[in-house]
Design an enzyme around this catalytic site. Structure first.
Site, PDB file in Angstrom:
ATOM      1  N   HIS A 165     -27.122  16.449  15.630  1.00  0.00           N
ATOM      2  CA  HIS A 165     -26.573  17.647  15.842  1.00  0.00           C
ATOM      3  C   HIS A 165     -27.760  18.234  16.510  1.00  0.00           C
ATOM      4  CE1 HIS A 165     -23.499  16.991  12.422  1.00  0.00           C
ATOM      5  NE2 HIS A 165     -22.975  16.915  13.668  1.00  0.00           N
ATOM      6  N   CYS A 166     -27.068  19.325  17.436  1.00  0.00           N
ATOM      7  CA  CYS A 166     -28.197  20.160  18.225  1.00  0.00           C
ATOM      8  C   CYS A 166     -28.104  21.688  17.691  1.00  0.00           C
ATOM      9  CB  CYS A 166     -27.581  20.156  19.811  1.00  0.00           C
ATOM     10  SG  CYS A 166     -28.456  21.075  20.969  1.00  0.00           S
ATOM     11  N   CYS A 191     -25.577  20.692  26.362  1.00  0.00           N
ATOM     12  CA  CYS A 191     -26.737  21.201  26.696  1.00  0.00           C
ATOM     13  C   CYS A 191     -27.572  20.317  27.574  1.00  0.00           C
ATOM     14  CB  CYS A 191     -27.730  22.073  25.674  1.00  0.00           C
ATOM     15  SG  CYS A 191     -28.600  20.885  24.660  1.00  0.00           S
ATOM     16  N   CYS A 193     -23.707  24.224  22.667  1.00  0.00           N
ATOM     17  CA  CYS A 193     -23.729  22.812  22.776  1.00  0.00           C
ATOM     18  C   CYS A 193     -22.733  21.968  22.100  1.00  0.00           C
ATOM     19  CB  CYS A 193     -25.264  22.052  22.646  1.00  0.00           C
ATOM     20  SG  CYS A 193     -25.238  20.393  22.949  1.00  0.00           S
ATOM     21  N   HIS A 206     -17.890  15.310  21.194  1.00  0.00           N
ATOM     22  CA  HIS A 206     -19.016  15.326  19.633  1.00  0.00           C
ATOM     23  C   HIS A 206     -19.197  14.140  19.167  1.00  0.00           C
ATOM     24  CE1 HIS A 206     -21.135  17.633  16.737  1.00  0.00           C
ATOM     25  NE2 HIS A 206     -20.483  16.543  15.758  1.00  0.00           N
ATOM     26  N   GLU A 207     -18.077  13.523  18.667  1.00  0.00           N
ATOM     27  CA  GLU A 207     -18.095  12.436  18.019  1.00  0.00           C
ATOM     28  C   GLU A 207     -18.460  11.027  18.993  1.00  0.00           C
ATOM     29  OE1 GLU A 207     -18.077  12.552  14.905  1.00  0.00           O
ATOM     30  OE2 GLU A 207     -16.930  14.613  14.605  1.00  0.00           O
ATOM     31  N   HIS A 239     -22.363  11.261  18.993  1.00  0.00           N
ATOM     32  CA  HIS A 239     -22.833  10.478  17.685  1.00  0.00           C
ATOM     33  C   HIS A 239     -22.982   8.830  18.069  1.00  0.00           C
ATOM     34  CE1 HIS A 239     -23.578  13.881  15.329  1.00  0.00           C
ATOM     35  NE2 HIS A 239     -22.276  14.184  15.125  1.00  0.00           N
TER      36      HIS A 239
HETATM   37 ZN    ZN Z   1     -21.261  15.871  14.049  1.00  0.00          ZN
HETATM   38 ZN    ZN Z   2     -27.382  19.926  22.763  1.00  0.00          ZN
END
Ligand code: ZN
Ligand code: ZN
Length: 177
Positions: free
Chosen positions: A142-143, A167, A148, A132-133, A136
């Site tokens: 953000h999704c 995703c 996801c 996740h990081e 970014h």
């Molecule tokens: Zn985030």
């Molecule tokens: Zn996504």
């Protein structure tokens, strides 16, 4: 050319965590290669003694100042502590959007398990937060898909549910980034 990403442990982080990241991350970021740095001490001035938590932006600045190796375009700090940022009571991780430095904070990822401790779930959470990081850092926002990895997780339940895969829309963005 592949982008080079450095995995930088700060303070004690067990080897199985680092090995897991080294194995899992190249599968999610196929145009990047990953290297493991030798561990640095956590900066003591980033510790907020009244809250008994680390201040995430201070950790990010410390990594920015300490890791100057020009071979690496991006750096993920890995800290087995509890941290907060701004108005957020705690964060699992933080990243400079489209920037160079991100960090993940592992202490809270051990909580809220049915069993006393399930290392497999814990390591899966570590990978999810790391992906996740780094997402970014590559400019992903953000999704809205709750399955996801770029979904914003407010709780460990969200983290466990979304898992560590992009995703299809986010996967396309990562390949283009
Ligand atoms: Zn985030
Ligand atoms: Zn996504």
């Amino acid at each position: 050319m592949k982008s080079q990403i450095l995995l930088q442990a700060l303070g004690p982080v067990t080897n199985n965590i680092l090995k897991m990241l080294e194995t899992a991350l190249p599968k999610r970021f196929i145009s990047s290669s990953f290297a493991l740095a030798s561990s640095l001490e956590l900066p003591f001035n980033a510790f907020d003694s009244s809250r008994k938590q680390y201040v995430s932006p201070e950790i990010i600045s410390f990594i920015h100042e300490s890791c100057n190796d020009a071979r690496y375009q991006k750096i993920l700090g890995i800290c087995d502590v509890n941290a907060y940022s701004g108005r957020l009571n705690f964060v699992f991780g933080e990243a400079q959007f489209r920037g160079r430095i991100a960090a993940i904070y592992l202490a809270r990822l051990r909580e809220e398990m049915d069993d006393p401790f399930d290392e497999r779930i814990f390591l899966q959470r570590v990978v999810t937060e790391a992906v996740h990081e780094i997402g970014h850092l590559f400019g992903l926002q953000h999704c809205s898909s709750s399955s996801c990895v770029m979904y914003f997780s407010n709780s460990l339940g969200d983290t466990d549910k979304k898992g560590s895969d992009f995703c299809s829309a986010c996967k396309t963005k990562i390949i283009r980034a």
